[in-house]
Design an enzyme around this catalytic site. Structure first.
Site, mmCIF file in Angstrom:
data_model
loop_
_atom_site.group_PDB
_atom_site.id
_atom_site.type_symbol
_atom_site.label_atom_id
_atom_site.label_comp_id
_atom_site.label_asym_id
_atom_site.label_seq_id
_atom_site.Cartn_x
_atom_site.Cartn_y
_atom_site.Cartn_z
ATOM 1 N N HIS A 72 0.844 -1.200 0.000
ATOM 2 C CA HIS A 72 0.000 0.000 0.000
ATOM 3 C C HIS A 72 0.878 1.248 0.000
ATOM 4 O O HIS A 72 1.841 1.340 0.741
ATOM 5 C CB HIS A 72 -0.906 0.023 1.236
ATOM 6 C CG HIS A 72 -2.117 -0.848 1.097
ATOM 7 N ND1 HIS A 72 -3.136 -0.862 2.012
ATOM 8 C CD2 HIS A 72 -2.471 -1.736 0.137
ATOM 9 C CE1 HIS A 72 -4.068 -1.717 1.619
ATOM 10 N NE2 HIS A 72 -3.683 -2.269 0.494
ATOM 11 N N TYR A 200 -9.077 4.813 8.230
ATOM 12 C CA TYR A 200 -9.199 5.129 9.662
ATOM 13 C C TYR A 200 -10.275 6.208 9.770
ATOM 14 O O TYR A 200 -10.127 7.277 9.164
ATOM 15 C CB TYR A 200 -7.885 5.678 10.206
ATOM 16 C CG TYR A 200 -6.765 4.653 10.325
ATOM 17 C CD1 TYR A 200 -6.543 3.969 11.519
ATOM 18 C CD2 TYR A 200 -5.915 4.371 9.257
ATOM 19 C CE1 TYR A 200 -5.515 3.048 11.650
ATOM 20 C CE2 TYR A 200 -4.875 3.449 9.370
ATOM 21 C CZ TYR A 200 -4.688 2.793 10.570
ATOM 22 O OH TYR A 200 -3.660 1.873 10.692
ATOM 23 N N PRO A 292 -3.429 -0.322 19.092
ATOM 24 C CA PRO A 292 -3.216 -0.754 17.709
ATOM 25 C C PRO A 292 -3.402 0.332 16.647
ATOM 26 O O PRO A 292 -3.121 0.082 15.471
ATOM 27 C CB PRO A 292 -4.255 -1.866 17.519
ATOM 28 C CG PRO A 292 -5.285 -1.629 18.559
ATOM 29 C CD PRO A 292 -4.593 -0.964 19.697
ATOM 30 N N TYR A 384 4.265 6.331 10.237
ATOM 31 C CA TYR A 384 3.434 5.173 9.897
ATOM 32 C C TYR A 384 4.250 4.111 9.152
ATOM 33 O O TYR A 384 4.124 2.912 9.433
ATOM 34 C CB TYR A 384 2.210 5.605 9.068
ATOM 35 C CG TYR A 384 1.138 4.533 9.016
ATOM 36 C CD1 TYR A 384 0.070 4.534 9.918
ATOM 37 C CD2 TYR A 384 1.202 3.504 8.082
ATOM 38 C CE1 TYR A 384 -0.894 3.543 9.887
ATOM 39 C CE2 TYR A 384 0.236 2.507 8.041
ATOM 40 C CZ TYR A 384 -0.809 2.538 8.946
ATOM 41 O OH TYR A 384 -1.759 1.540 8.918
HETATM 42 P P1 RFL Z 1 3.277 -12.308 21.521
HETATM 43 O O1 RFL Z 1 2.718 -12.349 20.142
HETATM 44 O O2 RFL Z 1 2.354 -12.047 22.642
HETATM 45 O O3 RFL Z 1 4.012 -13.692 21.739
HETATM 46 C C1 RFL Z 1 4.486 -14.086 23.002
HETATM 47 C C2 RFL Z 1 4.539 -15.589 23.039
HETATM 48 O O4 RFL Z 1 5.051 -15.992 24.300
HETATM 49 C C3 RFL Z 1 4.266 -17.067 24.781
HETATM 50 N N1 RFL Z 1 4.387 -17.082 26.248
HETATM 51 C C4 RFL Z 1 5.140 -17.964 26.929
HETATM 52 N N2 RFL Z 1 5.929 -18.966 26.533
HETATM 53 C C5 RFL Z 1 6.576 -19.670 27.486
HETATM 54 N N3 RFL Z 1 6.422 -19.437 28.819
HETATM 55 C C6 RFL Z 1 5.627 -18.442 29.260
HETATM 56 N N4 RFL Z 1 5.504 -18.200 30.565
HETATM 57 C C7 RFL Z 1 4.956 -17.647 28.300
HETATM 58 N N5 RFL Z 1 4.100 -16.596 28.385
HETATM 59 C C8 RFL Z 1 3.782 -16.279 27.139
HETATM 60 C C9 RFL Z 1 2.874 -16.793 24.275
HETATM 61 O O5 RFL Z 1 2.072 -17.973 24.219
HETATM 62 C C10 RFL Z 1 3.169 -16.211 22.898
HETATM 63 O O6 RFL Z 1 3.169 -17.182 21.887
HETATM 64 O O7 RFL Z 1 4.473 -11.245 21.638
HETATM 65 P P2 RFL Z 1 5.598 -10.796 20.575
HETATM 66 O O8 RFL Z 1 6.230 -11.988 19.916
HETATM 67 O O9 RFL Z 1 6.424 -9.810 21.257
HETATM 68 O O10 RFL Z 1 4.789 -10.101 19.389
HETATM 69 C C11 RFL Z 1 4.127 -8.903 19.611
HETATM 70 C C12 RFL Z 1 2.884 -8.840 18.739
HETATM 71 O O11 RFL Z 1 2.164 -10.032 18.833
HETATM 72 C C13 RFL Z 1 2.008 -7.685 19.186
HETATM 73 O O12 RFL Z 1 2.790 -6.504 19.347
HETATM 74 C C14 RFL Z 1 0.915 -7.362 18.177
HETATM 75 O O13 RFL Z 1 0.103 -8.447 17.888
HETATM 76 C C15 RFL Z 1 0.085 -6.244 18.799
HETATM 77 N N6 RFL Z 1 -1.161 -6.111 18.100
HETATM 78 C C16 RFL Z 1 -1.155 -5.473 16.917
HETATM 79 N N7 RFL Z 1 0.012 -4.972 16.425
HETATM 80 C C17 RFL Z 1 0.040 -4.358 15.239
HETATM 81 O O14 RFL Z 1 1.123 -3.954 14.777
HETATM 82 N N8 RFL Z 1 -1.145 -4.174 14.523
HETATM 83 C C18 RFL Z 1 -2.335 -4.674 14.986
HETATM 84 O O15 RFL Z 1 -3.321 -4.554 14.316
HETATM 85 C C19 RFL Z 1 -2.385 -5.340 16.220
HETATM 86 N N9 RFL Z 1 -3.546 -5.857 16.700
HETATM 87 C C20 RFL Z 1 -2.336 -6.669 18.636
HETATM 88 C C21 RFL Z 1 -3.526 -6.538 17.897
HETATM 89 C C22 RFL Z 1 -2.336 -7.344 19.858
HETATM 90 C C23 RFL Z 1 -3.497 -7.891 20.377
HETATM 91 N N10 RFL Z 1 -3.416 -8.519 21.669
HETATM 92 C C24 RFL Z 1 -2.160 -8.679 22.350
HETATM 93 C C25 RFL Z 1 -4.477 -8.903 22.456
HETATM 94 C C26 RFL Z 1 -4.686 -7.105 18.367
HETATM 95 C C27 RFL Z 1 -4.688 -7.784 19.604
HETATM 96 C C28 RFL Z 1 -5.978 -8.383 20.026
HETATM 97 C C1 PHB Z 2 -5.351 -4.877 11.125
HETATM 98 O O1 PHB Z 2 -5.479 -5.104 9.906
HETATM 99 O O2 PHB Z 2 -5.610 -5.742 11.962
HETATM 100 C C2 PHB Z 2 -4.917 -3.536 11.552
HETATM 101 C C3 PHB Z 2 -4.460 -2.621 10.624
HETATM 102 C C4 PHB Z 2 -4.054 -1.365 11.027
HETATM 103 C C5 PHB Z 2 -4.109 -1.033 12.362
HETATM 104 C C6 PHB Z 2 -4.556 -1.937 13.307
HETATM 105 C C7 PHB Z 2 -4.966 -3.205 12.897
HETATM 106 O O3 PHB Z 2 -3.735 0.210 12.753
#
Ligand code: RFL
Ligand code: PHB
Length: 391
Positions: A72, A200, A292, A384
């Site tokens: 994009h 957005y 997010p 961004y």
């Molecule tokens: P993760 O993905 O939470 O992975 C951590 C892993 O560690 C495991 N774990 C353990 N393993 C062993 N022993 C323990 N005691 C443990 N405790 C936990 C877990 O099972 C897991 O597999 O962290 P990591 O790798 O740092 O990655 C970070 C990203 O996942 C996170 O920043 C993003 O997903 C945040 N996030 C979003 N980020 C974006 O850039 N765009 C988004 O749209 C976006 N949407 C989101 C999100 C995070 C969400 N969360 C956390 C609820 C939407 C949601 C719903």
């Molecule tokens: C998503 O596609 O899940 C998404 C994209 C942009 C954002 C947050 C979530 O800022």
């Protein structure tokens, strides 16, 4: 068992770090609490900064992303005054890649398997020992049996609820937090996207986001009060509310369908300092959380991994520990900038329950300024698409 770097957590940051280290000839063991299927069932991020794209390519996990990801050039912002486009490519010469976190994680698991790297799933009771000494080790149980891994360093990649951050004594840690008074209700649907790029939307009924995963998979979000439950929202109610918050011409052309996933995520900003204690390094969500709105969570995890990987590589290949010594400071500088940007986008785009008329006018003029200023758009675009990884 003995390894060079023990990695706690097999989410995107743990797997990416392990992949880069293995490719550089540095031994790792990844300990993940859940099954691979469970990790892959979490629907999360969708936007990759170009630095993340390049890091995945360096890790040898970028082929499918390059084939199936969607590049994009910008995004749309919708306000009471209408919709405008911010052209990242025109403003700062960079783009973003639309490719889901689920797919990134799947590609990393496949790449790890191809290298023969060790990823241990369903590792329970993981505990970190002697982290501030010269001989750290990690213990865990699996199928009722106890195991011990001796290592040089530990990477805490175990997310916000993991065990790594709490291993750092409270007297050493400082935590900064802002909890926002709303959440995002998100759905995934097998429908074609309603626009060519993300929208957005700031609307009196609350924020909305139209995102996508591929030409027949869409991800939509609406701001909801923290008291709402997923069960309160039928698919019909969700689509009606989403359409009410998006521009009329977009809503009229939108294809709806049954949701295949529906969940509510609370929004918070959180930073824990320092990101290193002794031989433990925190990476990704274990050290910081962003709301997010700026799509920064996964991308910040990737930049942490970049700094830690470069530090470990310099140490193992050239005996140079300076990158490891500077890790916390360098990673935190970028973390705070992304925390600021995510906070800014969140406060500019959402309705706050206690928003005064003054606040409302400031928000409107913020967005009007952005709509009309090439300089403001360049500043948004620069953040961004992702600030550079320089040190
Ligand atoms: P993760 O993905 O939470 O992975 C951590 C892993 O560690 C495991 N774990 C353990 N393993 C062993 N022993 C323990 N005691 C443990 N405790 C936990 C877990 O099972 C897991 O597999 O962290 P990591 O790798 O740092 O990655 C970070 C990203 O996942 C996170 O920043 C993003 O997903 C945040 N996030 C979003 N980020 C974006 O850039 N765009 C988004 O749209 C976006 N949407 C989101 C999100 C995070 C969400 N969360 C956390 C609820 C939407 C949601 C719903
Ligand atoms: C998503 O596609 O899940 C998404 C994209 C942009 C954002 C947050 C979530 O800022």
């Amino acid at each position: 068992m003995r390894t060079q770097v023990a990695i706690i957590g097999g989410g995107p940051s743990g797997l990416l770090l392990s992949q880069l280290l293995n490719k550089a000839g540095i031994g790792t063991v990844v300990l993940e609490r859940r099954t691979r299927e469970y990790v892959l069932s979490r629907i999360r991020a969708g936007v990759l900064e170009w630095g993340t794209v390049e890091l995945l390519r360096t890790a040898g996990a970028g082929d499918r992303m390059d084939r199936e990801g969607i590049v994009h050039d910008g995004c749309y912002l919708s306000t009471a005054k209408g919709m405008f486009h911010v052209d990242f490519k025109k403003r700062v010469g960079k783009q973003v890649m639309i490719y889901g976190q689920t797919e990134v994680t799947r590609d990393l698991y496949d790449a790890q398997e191809a290298l023969g790297a060790t990823v241990i799933h369903e590792a329970e009771d993981v505990a970190l020992h002697d982290v501030d000494g010269d001989a750290p080790y990690v213990t865990y149980t699996r199928d009722g049996q106890e195991y011990r891994i001796d290592c040089d360093y530990i990477a805490g990649c175990d997310g916000f609820h993991g065990v790594s951050r709490p291993t750092i004594p409270e007297s050493i840690r400082t935590e900064y937090e802002r909890v926002y008074p709303f959440g995002w209700l998100g759905i995934l649907a097998e429908t074609p996207p309603c626009a060519d790029e993300l929208i957005y939307a700031n609307h009196p009924r609350g924020f909305a986001l139209a995102s996508m995963r591929n030409p027949n998979l869409t991800r939509y979000y609406i701001q909801v009060p923290l008291t709402d439950k997923v069960e309160d929202w039928s698919d019909d109610a969700f689509w009606a509310e989403l359409k009410a918050r998006l521009p009329k011409e977009v809503a009229e052309g939108m294809v709806t369908g049954p949701s295949i996933e529906k969940s509510i995520a609370p929004l918070r900003s959180f930073v824990s300092e320092p990101m290193r204690w002794g031989r433990l390094f925190l990476c990704g969500d274990s050290a910081h959380i962003v709301p997010p709105t700026g799509a920064k969570g996964l991308n910040l995890a990737a930049s942490d991994v970049h700094y830690l990987f470069e530090g470990l590589k310099a140490f193992y290949q050239a005996g140079d520990a300076s990158g490891l010594d500077r890790y916390s400071e360098v990673a935190l500088a970028r973390v705070w900038k992304a925390t600021r940007f995510s906070w800014w986008m969140t406060t500019s785009m959402h309705r706050f329950p206690d928003q005064s008329e003054f606040d409302q006018h400031i928000q409107e003029s913020e967005l009007e300024y952005l709509a009309g200023s090439a300089v403001a758009q360049a500043a948004m675009a620069e953040n961004y698409v992702g600030l550079p990884f320089d040190e």
